[in-house]
Design a protein around this motif. Structure first.
Motif, short mmCIF file in Angstrom:
data_model
loop_
_atom_site.label_atom_id
_atom_site.label_comp_id
_atom_site.label_asym_id
_atom_site.label_seq_id
_atom_site.Cartn_x
_atom_site.Cartn_y
_atom_site.Cartn_z
N ASP A 253 0.85 -1.18 0.00
CA ASP A 253 0.00 0.00 0.00
C ASP A 253 0.90 1.24 0.00
O ASP A 253 1.98 1.23 0.60
N ILE A 254 0.44 2.28 -0.66
CA ILE A 254 1.21 3.52 -0.74
C ILE A 254 1.13 4.33 0.56
O ILE A 254 1.95 5.20 0.81
N ASN A 255 0.15 4.00 1.39
CA ASN A 255 -0.14 4.82 2.57
C ASN A 255 0.35 4.15 3.85
O ASN A 255 -0.17 3.11 4.25
N PRO A 256 1.35 4.72 4.52
CA PRO A 256 1.87 4.09 5.73
C PRO A 256 0.85 4.01 6.86
O PRO A 256 0.92 3.11 7.70
N GLU A 257 -0.12 4.93 6.88
CA GLU A 257 -1.15 4.87 7.93
C GLU A 257 -2.03 3.64 7.75
O GLU A 257 -2.41 2.98 8.72
N MET A 258 -2.38 3.34 6.51
CA MET A 258 -3.17 2.14 6.25
C MET A 258 -2.39 0.89 6.64
O MET A 258 -2.93 -0.06 7.23
N LEU A 259 -1.10 0.86 6.31
CA LEU A 259 -0.26 -0.28 6.67
C LEU A 259 -0.12 -0.42 8.18
O LEU A 259 -0.10 -1.54 8.71
N ARG A 260 -0.02 0.71 8.87
CA ARG A 260 0.06 0.68 10.33
C ARG A 260 -1.17 0.00 10.92
O ARG A 260 -1.06 -0.87 11.80
N VAL A 261 -2.34 0.40 10.43
CA VAL A 261 -3.58 -0.20 10.91
C VAL A 261 -3.61 -1.69 10.58
O VAL A 261 -3.99 -2.53 11.41
N GLY A 262 -3.20 -2.03 9.35
CA GLY A 262 -3.25 -3.43 8.94
C GLY A 262 -2.33 -4.32 9.74
O GLY A 262 -2.72 -5.42 10.18
N GLU A 263 -1.09 -3.87 9.97
CA GLU A 263 -0.16 -4.70 10.72
C GLU A 263 -0.60 -4.85 12.18
O GLU A 263 -0.48 -5.93 12.77
N ALA A 264 -1.14 -3.78 12.75
CA ALA A 264 -1.64 -3.86 14.14
C ALA A 264 -2.79 -4.86 14.22
O ALA A 264 -2.88 -5.66 15.16
N ARG A 265 -3.67 -4.81 13.25
CA ARG A 265 -4.79 -5.77 13.22
C ARG A 265 -4.28 -7.20 13.07
O ARG A 265 -4.80 -8.13 13.70
N ALA A 266 -3.25 -7.39 12.22
CA ALA A 266 -2.72 -8.73 11.99
C ALA A 266 -2.09 -9.30 13.27
O ALA A 266 -2.30 -10.47 13.61
N ARG A 267 -1.32 -8.48 13.97
CA ARG A 267 -0.69 -8.97 15.19
C ARG A 267 -1.73 -9.27 16.27
O ARG A 267 -1.57 -10.22 17.05
N LYS A 268 -2.78 -8.49 16.30
CA LYS A 268 -3.85 -8.75 17.27
C LYS A 268 -4.61 -10.01 16.92
O LYS A 268 -5.00 -10.80 17.79
N LYS A 269 -4.82 -10.24 15.64
CA LYS A 269 -5.64 -11.37 15.18
C LYS A 269 -4.86 -12.69 15.20
O LYS A 269 -5.38 -13.73 15.59
#
Length: 365
Positions: free
Chosen positions: A202-218
């Protein structure tokens, strides 16, 4: 070898020298059973291998509704919703939109689709065939048939049997479906690198931040840190930060219309796919029936921006997203652009009366 054609059954294509993998695995078509969906094969690609060499008449001229294909971007001006902006300005403004909505991205998609985006993404997963492919790969690995020799992967021990790239998928909504279908979480309980990899770009680091945080939680950290089954990478769809012929499958969901130059993104998608690799794009499209189009327009322009203002205090971002759908390619135009980029057997599947469409094509062998 001939190009793969649509087929109701799954097909495995082996290649002993496929770059970075033991086998090049792809799905040849899918038996799409979803109600309110229609699959349309573009006339210029259908039956290309069945053409007679002697007495067949010349092909008919393009139909009047087939759009002439010029460059998606010509000159220094492009569109940002209904507004004309410079090419250099658009990328920054789109980036700002998704920075604003990153923490509420799933809520945004619920607004944009009245909740239907979850069903559409499930259908995209089914069309990719990732689940049956993953079962075959897991079975092969469990029987100890996945031994990698130096000759197979040019001395590398880091090859994946199935490499998936999800572009513009920062928050992981589509990637998590691949991870679950491939049972990567269960595989992470064992040691060693996973045979299946899912990369979110993704071009947007904010979107990636949200995605990686969700992945680690899940899933916990093993999936990302130990088996490398899931990765998050910052990059632009127009010039992806990956080597040529790196992936078996490329998906992009609700992201292509936000790219400044769609033609450039399609060409780079082709570049990073392995020969025989498959491209699938899920995107808001153009409704095919007048009553539904009228209802959808009324909801889009009168309700969605107001909901954005009420829930996220951000009317402008949601207004742009509504307008960007209307400015994007028609279904037939996108097929033509895919063909111009070099994809074979391009076609699209309308869902919910054309509210969205899945476009797919293959990189030539």
């Amino acid at each position: 070898p001939t190009a793969p054609t649509a087929s109701p059954r799954h097909k495995i294509i082996s290649s002993s020298k496929a770059k970075g993998s033991i086998s090049q695995i792809s799905i040849a078509g899918s038996n799409h059973r979803a109600h309110s969906s229609t699959t349309i094969r573009h006339s210029s690609t259908a039956n290309r291998n069945d053409a007679a060499s002697t007495s067949s008449p010349p092909p008919p001229p393009p139909s009047p509704q087939s759009p002439p294909i010029g460059s998606y971007v010509s000159g220094p001006i492009t569109h940002f919703g209904y507004e004309s902006v410079s090419i250099n300005e658009k990328e920054g403004r789109v980036k700002k939109v998704f920075e604003n909505v990153a923490d509420n991205y799933d809520v945004m998609n619920d607004f944009m689709s009245a909740g239907l985006h979850r069903y559409w993404k499930d259908e995209l997963l089914r069309m990719t065939g990732v689940e049956p492919m993953a079962k075959a790969i897991r079975r092969r690995a469990s029987l100890n048939y996945a031994h990698v020799s130096d000759d197979d992967v040019d001395g590398s021990d880091n090859a994946s049997l199935l490499s998936i790239l999800d572009v513009a998928g920062g928050t992981g909504d589509v990637a998590f479906r691949f991870v679950d279908a491939a049972k990567c979480e269960e595989r992470a309980k064992s040691s060693g690198k996973d045979e299946i990899s899912v990369t979110v770009c993704d071009i947007n680091p904010e979107m990636l931040r949200v995605g990686e945080a969700r992945a680690r939680k899940k899933y916990g950290s093993a999936l990302l840190d130990d088996t490398s089954a899931l990765k998050f990478v910052e990059g632009n769809a127009q010039y992806l930060p990956f080597e040529d012929e790196s992936f078996d499958l490329y998906t992009i969901a609700f992201g292509l219309r936000n790219v400044t130059d769609v033609d450039m993104a399609l060409r780079d998608a082709l570049r990073v796919l392995k020969p025989g690799g498959r491209f699938l794009c899920l995107e808001f499209s153009h409704v095919t029936t007048v009553p539904l189009a009228t209802l959808y327009d009324a909801y889009s322009f009168n309700v969605i921006p107001k909901l954005g203002e009420m829930v996220a205090n951000d009317r402008d971002s949601y207004q742009y997203l509504v307008e960007s759908i209307r400015k994007f390619c028609t279904q037939e135009e996108l097929v033509s652009r895919m063909e111009a980029a070099g994809f074979e057997d391009a076609k699209y599947t309308n869902m919910t009366g054309g509210m969205v469409a899945v476009h797919e094509g293959w990189k030539p062998l």
